[in-house]
Design an enzyme around this catalytic site. Structure first.
Site, PDB file in Angstrom:
ATOM      1  N   ILE A 199     -10.539  45.736  -2.074  1.00  0.00           N
ATOM      2  CA  ILE A 199     -11.020  44.451  -2.601  1.00  0.00           C
ATOM      3  C   ILE A 199     -12.333  44.669  -3.362  1.00  0.00           C
ATOM      4  O   ILE A 199     -13.283  45.230  -2.813  1.00  0.00           O
ATOM      5  CB  ILE A 199     -11.258  43.446  -1.445  1.00  0.00           C
ATOM      6  CG1 ILE A 199      -9.984  43.295  -0.600  1.00  0.00           C
ATOM      7  CG2 ILE A 199     -11.712  42.087  -1.977  1.00  0.00           C
ATOM      8  CD1 ILE A 199     -10.213  42.605   0.743  1.00  0.00           C
ATOM      9  N   ASN A 210     -11.140  41.041  -7.596  1.00  0.00           N
ATOM     10  CA  ASN A 210     -11.833  39.765  -7.420  1.00  0.00           C
ATOM     11  C   ASN A 210     -13.189  39.732  -8.122  1.00  0.00           C
ATOM     12  O   ASN A 210     -13.608  38.673  -8.582  1.00  0.00           O
ATOM     13  CB  ASN A 210     -12.015  39.513  -5.907  1.00  0.00           C
ATOM     14  CG  ASN A 210     -13.105  38.509  -5.627  1.00  0.00           C
ATOM     15  OD1 ASN A 210     -12.904  37.300  -5.771  1.00  0.00           O
ATOM     16  ND2 ASN A 210     -14.288  38.993  -5.280  1.00  0.00           N
ATOM     17  N   TYR A 239     -16.015  34.280 -21.013  1.00  0.00           N
ATOM     18  CA  TYR A 239     -15.331  34.138 -19.713  1.00  0.00           C
ATOM     19  C   TYR A 239     -13.851  33.764 -19.908  1.00  0.00           C
ATOM     20  O   TYR A 239     -12.961  34.364 -19.299  1.00  0.00           O
ATOM     21  CB  TYR A 239     -16.056  33.075 -18.881  1.00  0.00           C
ATOM     22  CG  TYR A 239     -15.569  32.943 -17.461  1.00  0.00           C
ATOM     23  CD1 TYR A 239     -15.599  34.020 -16.571  1.00  0.00           C
ATOM     24  CD2 TYR A 239     -15.097  31.716 -16.984  1.00  0.00           C
ATOM     25  CE1 TYR A 239     -15.166  33.876 -15.257  1.00  0.00           C
ATOM     26  CE2 TYR A 239     -14.666  31.573 -15.667  1.00  0.00           C
ATOM     27  CZ  TYR A 239     -14.701  32.654 -14.808  1.00  0.00           C
ATOM     28  OH  TYR A 239     -14.272  32.524 -13.512  1.00  0.00           O
ATOM     29  N   LYS A 256     -10.552  36.109 -18.806  1.00  0.00           N
ATOM     30  CA  LYS A 256      -9.543  35.630 -17.845  1.00  0.00           C
ATOM     31  C   LYS A 256      -8.176  35.458 -18.522  1.00  0.00           C
ATOM     32  O   LYS A 256      -7.137  35.698 -17.886  1.00  0.00           O
ATOM     33  CB  LYS A 256     -10.009  34.334 -17.184  1.00  0.00           C
ATOM     34  CG  LYS A 256     -11.239  34.513 -16.287  1.00  0.00           C
ATOM     35  CD  LYS A 256     -11.003  35.503 -15.144  1.00  0.00           C
ATOM     36  CE  LYS A 256     -12.139  35.537 -14.139  1.00  0.00           C
ATOM     37  NZ  LYS A 256     -11.954  36.516 -13.060  1.00  0.00           N
ATOM     38  N   THR A 313     -20.093  29.024  -4.691  1.00  0.00           N
ATOM     39  CA  THR A 313     -20.591  30.410  -4.656  1.00  0.00           C
ATOM     40  C   THR A 313     -21.775  30.570  -5.617  1.00  0.00           C
ATOM     41  O   THR A 313     -22.103  29.658  -6.372  1.00  0.00           O
ATOM     42  CB  THR A 313     -19.493  31.403  -5.107  1.00  0.00           C
ATOM     43  OG1 THR A 313     -19.209  31.134  -6.483  1.00  0.00           O
ATOM     44  CG2 THR A 313     -18.226  31.265  -4.282  1.00  0.00           C
TER      45      THR A 313
HETATM   46  N1  LIG Z   1     -16.791  30.287  -8.184  1.00  0.00           N
HETATM   47  C1  LIG Z   1     -15.890  29.599  -8.875  1.00  0.00           C
HETATM   48  O1  LIG Z   1     -15.970  28.365  -8.967  1.00  0.00           O
HETATM   49  C2  LIG Z   1     -14.752  30.327  -9.544  1.00  0.00           C
HETATM   50  C3  LIG Z   1     -13.809  29.556 -10.244  1.00  0.00           C
HETATM   51  C4  LIG Z   1     -12.709  30.209 -10.833  1.00  0.00           C
HETATM   52  C5  LIG Z   1     -12.596  31.588 -10.732  1.00  0.00           C
HETATM   53  N2  LIG Z   1     -13.540  32.308 -10.050  1.00  0.00           N
HETATM   54  C6  LIG Z   1     -13.358  33.769  -9.956  1.00  0.00           C
HETATM   55  O2  LIG Z   1     -13.368  34.144  -8.589  1.00  0.00           O
HETATM   56  C7  LIG Z   1     -13.858  35.498  -8.448  1.00  0.00           C
HETATM   57  C8  LIG Z   1     -14.961  35.541  -7.393  1.00  0.00           C
HETATM   58  O3  LIG Z   1     -16.025  34.722  -7.849  1.00  0.00           O
HETATM   59  P1  LIG Z   1     -17.219  34.234  -6.878  1.00  0.00           P
HETATM   60  O4  LIG Z   1     -17.475  32.822  -7.239  1.00  0.00           O
HETATM   61  O5  LIG Z   1     -16.943  34.640  -5.482  1.00  0.00           O
HETATM   62  O6  LIG Z   1     -18.419  35.107  -7.488  1.00  0.00           O
HETATM   63  P2  LIG Z   1     -19.837  35.555  -6.847  1.00  0.00           P
HETATM   64  O7  LIG Z   1     -20.138  34.804  -5.613  1.00  0.00           O
HETATM   65  O8  LIG Z   1     -20.802  35.523  -7.974  1.00  0.00           O
HETATM   66  O9  LIG Z   1     -19.530  37.083  -6.423  1.00  0.00           O
HETATM   67  C9  LIG Z   1     -19.193  38.012  -7.413  1.00  0.00           C
HETATM   68  C10 LIG Z   1     -18.855  39.342  -6.754  1.00  0.00           C
HETATM   69  O10 LIG Z   1     -18.563  40.277  -7.831  1.00  0.00           O
HETATM   70  C11 LIG Z   1     -19.356  41.447  -7.654  1.00  0.00           C
HETATM   71  N3  LIG Z   1     -19.748  42.026  -8.943  1.00  0.00           N
HETATM   72  C12 LIG Z   1     -20.313  41.394  -9.998  1.00  0.00           C
HETATM   73  N4  LIG Z   1     -20.610  42.295 -10.963  1.00  0.00           N
HETATM   74  C13 LIG Z   1     -20.218  43.513 -10.493  1.00  0.00           C
HETATM   75  C14 LIG Z   1     -20.276  44.835 -11.009  1.00  0.00           C
HETATM   76  N5  LIG Z   1     -20.824  45.106 -12.210  1.00  0.00           N
HETATM   77  N6  LIG Z   1     -19.775  45.842 -10.257  1.00  0.00           N
HETATM   78  C15 LIG Z   1     -19.256  45.597  -9.027  1.00  0.00           C
HETATM   79  N7  LIG Z   1     -19.169  44.374  -8.489  1.00  0.00           N
HETATM   80  C16 LIG Z   1     -19.657  43.347  -9.210  1.00  0.00           C
HETATM   81  C17 LIG Z   1     -20.603  40.979  -6.880  1.00  0.00           C
HETATM   82  O11 LIG Z   1     -21.139  42.059  -6.129  1.00  0.00           O
HETATM   83  P3  LIG Z   1     -22.539  42.825  -6.461  1.00  0.00           P
HETATM   84  O12 LIG Z   1     -23.405  41.883  -7.225  1.00  0.00           O
HETATM   85  O13 LIG Z   1     -23.057  43.210  -5.119  1.00  0.00           O
HETATM   86  O14 LIG Z   1     -22.108  44.021  -7.275  1.00  0.00           O
HETATM   87  C18 LIG Z   1     -20.016  39.914  -5.951  1.00  0.00           C
HETATM   88  O15 LIG Z   1     -19.549  40.510  -4.762  1.00  0.00           O
HETATM   89  C19 LIG Z   1     -14.304  35.914  -9.854  1.00  0.00           C
HETATM   90  O16 LIG Z   1     -13.320  36.699 -10.464  1.00  0.00           O
HETATM   91  C20 LIG Z   1     -14.467  34.584 -10.585  1.00  0.00           C
HETATM   92  O17 LIG Z   1     -14.309  34.720 -11.983  1.00  0.00           O
HETATM   93  C21 LIG Z   1     -14.614  31.709  -9.465  1.00  0.00           C
END
Ligand SMILES: NC(=O)c1ccc[n+]([C@@H]2O[C@H](COP(=O)([O-])OP(=O)(O)OC[C@H]3O[C@@H](n4cnc5c(N)ncnc54)[C@H](OP(=O)(O)O)[C@@H]3O)[C@@H](O)[C@H]2O)c1
Length: 249
Positions: A6, A87, A152, A156, A189
Site C-alpha cells: 500500500i 493510494n 489533478y 486521475k 484528510t
Molecule cells: N481526500 C479526498 O477528499 C480525496 C478525494 C478523492 C480522491 N482522493 C485520493 O485518495 C488518495 C489518498 O488521499 P488522502 O486524502 O488520504 O491524502 P493525504 O492525507 O494527503 O495522504 C497522502 C499520502 O500520500 C503520500 N505521499 C504523498 N506524496 C508522496 C511521495 N512523493 N512519495 C511517497 N508518498 C507520498 C503521503 O505520505 P508522505 O507525505 O509521508 O510521503 C501520504 O501518506 C489519493 O490518491 C487522493 O488523490 C482523496
C-alpha cells in the site's frame, strides 16, 4: 500468506486501508516518505507482519529500486494473494493553466500517475505466478473539469485510462492478475486541508470545499477503507471504476 502493498500509509486513506487489511489477517508492506509508527502495533496485535519502505514516489529510480526489493521479498515469503493499492497522491499544484509551476506539474504526475504505472508494470512482469489484484485510487475529478485542478484531473483521468487498458491486456493474455480503480469521494484528510487553503483566484470552488468541512460532509477514511475492502471481496469487473457510494452499507 496474503500480502497488501500500500502506498501513502503515513496518514489519511492509506493508513486506514493498511490498518483494516491487517485486522482481517493480511500482512502489509507500506510505503511513504515518513513512517507511521502506529502500524507496527496493529500488526503485532493481529499476528501479521508489517514492513515499511521509505520511498519518494516522485523518483523513478526509487520506485524501480524499492519495488524490485519488495517483489523479491514477497517471492521469498511464497505469497498466495497479493493486493497492490496505489493510494499515495497529491493535489497540488492548484493553479489555473498559465500559472502552473513546471516542476510541480512534473512532480505531481510522477506521484499520481507515473508511479502507479511503473509499479503495475513491475508486478505484471515479475509476478505472473501469483494472484495480484491492483487497486488504483482515483477521483471524481477525472471526469469533471474543475477550475484550478487541471493537473489533478489529468493525472486521475490518466489513472482511469491506464486501469482499463491494463485490464484489457491482462484478459487478452489470460493473466491471473486483476486491476480496478476506486473513487473514494471527499474525505477528511490533509489533502482536503490543502484544498481549502487555496486562494479563490487559483481555485474557484474553494468556498464550496470549506462548506463541505463545516457541514460535516467529508467522510471518515475508516468508512471509505471499509468500502474498498468490500470491493475486493466482490467479483468486480476488471478495469472498471467503482465509487464509494455504491459500496457503502
Ligand atoms: N481526500 C479526498 O477528499 C480525496 C478525494 C478523492 C480522491 N482522493 C485520493 O485518495 C488518495 C489518498 O488521499 P488522502 O486524502 O488520504 O491524502 P493525504 O492525507 O494527503 O495522504 C497522502 C499520502 O500520500 C503520500 N505521499 C504523498 N506524496 C508522496 C511521495 N512523493 N512519495 C511517497 N508518498 C507520498 C503521503 O505520505 P508522505 O507525505 O509521508 O510521503 C501520504 O501518506 C489519493 O490518491 C487522493 O488523490 C482523496
Amino acid at each position: 500468506m496474503d500480502f497488501a502493498v500500500i502506498t501513502g500509509v503515513s496518514r489519511g486513506l492509506g493508513e486506514s486501508i493498511a490498518k483494516q487489511m491487517m485486522e482481517q489477517g493480511t500482512s502489509v508492506i507500506g510505503l511513504s516518505r515518513s513512517e507511521n509508527k502506529d502500524l507496527q502495533s496493529v500488526a503485532n496485535k493481529h499476528q501479521v507482519t508489517y514492513e515499511h519502505y521509505t520511498c519518494d514516489l516522485s523518483s523513478e529510480n526509487e520506485v524501480e529500486n524499492v519495488f524490485s526489493q519488495i517483489i523479491d521479498f514477497i517471492k521469498e515469503q511464497k505469497a498466495n494473494n497479493v493486493y497492490v493499492v496505489n493510494n499515495a497522491g497529491v493535489v497540488e499544484p492548484i493553479q489555473k493553466v498559465g500559472d502552473l509551476p513546471a516542476n510541480e506539474v512534473v512532480q505531481h504526475m510522477h506521484v499520481n500517475l507515473i508511479a502507479p504505472m511503473l509499479i503495475t508494470n513491475l508486478f505484471t512482469k515479475n509476478c505472473s505466478e501469483m494472484e495480484v489484484t491492483t487497486v488504483n485510487i482515483t477521483s471524481g475529478a477525472a471526469n469533471r473539469a474543475v477550475y484550478g485542478w487541471s493537473t489533478y484531473g489529468s493525472s486521475k483521468a490518466g489513472v482511469n485510462y491506464f486501469t482499463s487498458t491494463t485490464a484489457l491486456e491482462l484478459e487478452k493474455n489470460r493473466s491471473s492478475h486483476k486491476i480496478v480503480a476506486f473513487s473514494p469521494g471527499i474525505m477528511d484528510t490533509d489533502m482536503q486541508a490543502d484544498i481549502r487553503s487555496a486562494s479563490e483566484e487559483a481555485f474557484a470552488e474553494v468556498d464550496t470545499f470549506k462548506e463541505f468541512k463545516e457541514q460535516g460532509k467529508l467522510r471518515d477514511t475508516d468508512v471509505v477503507a471499509q468500502a474498498m475492502l468490500k470491493l475486493l471481496q466482490q467479483d468486480f469487473e476488471n478495469g472498471s471504476v467503482y465509487h464509494v457510494n455504491d459500496l457503502l452499507d
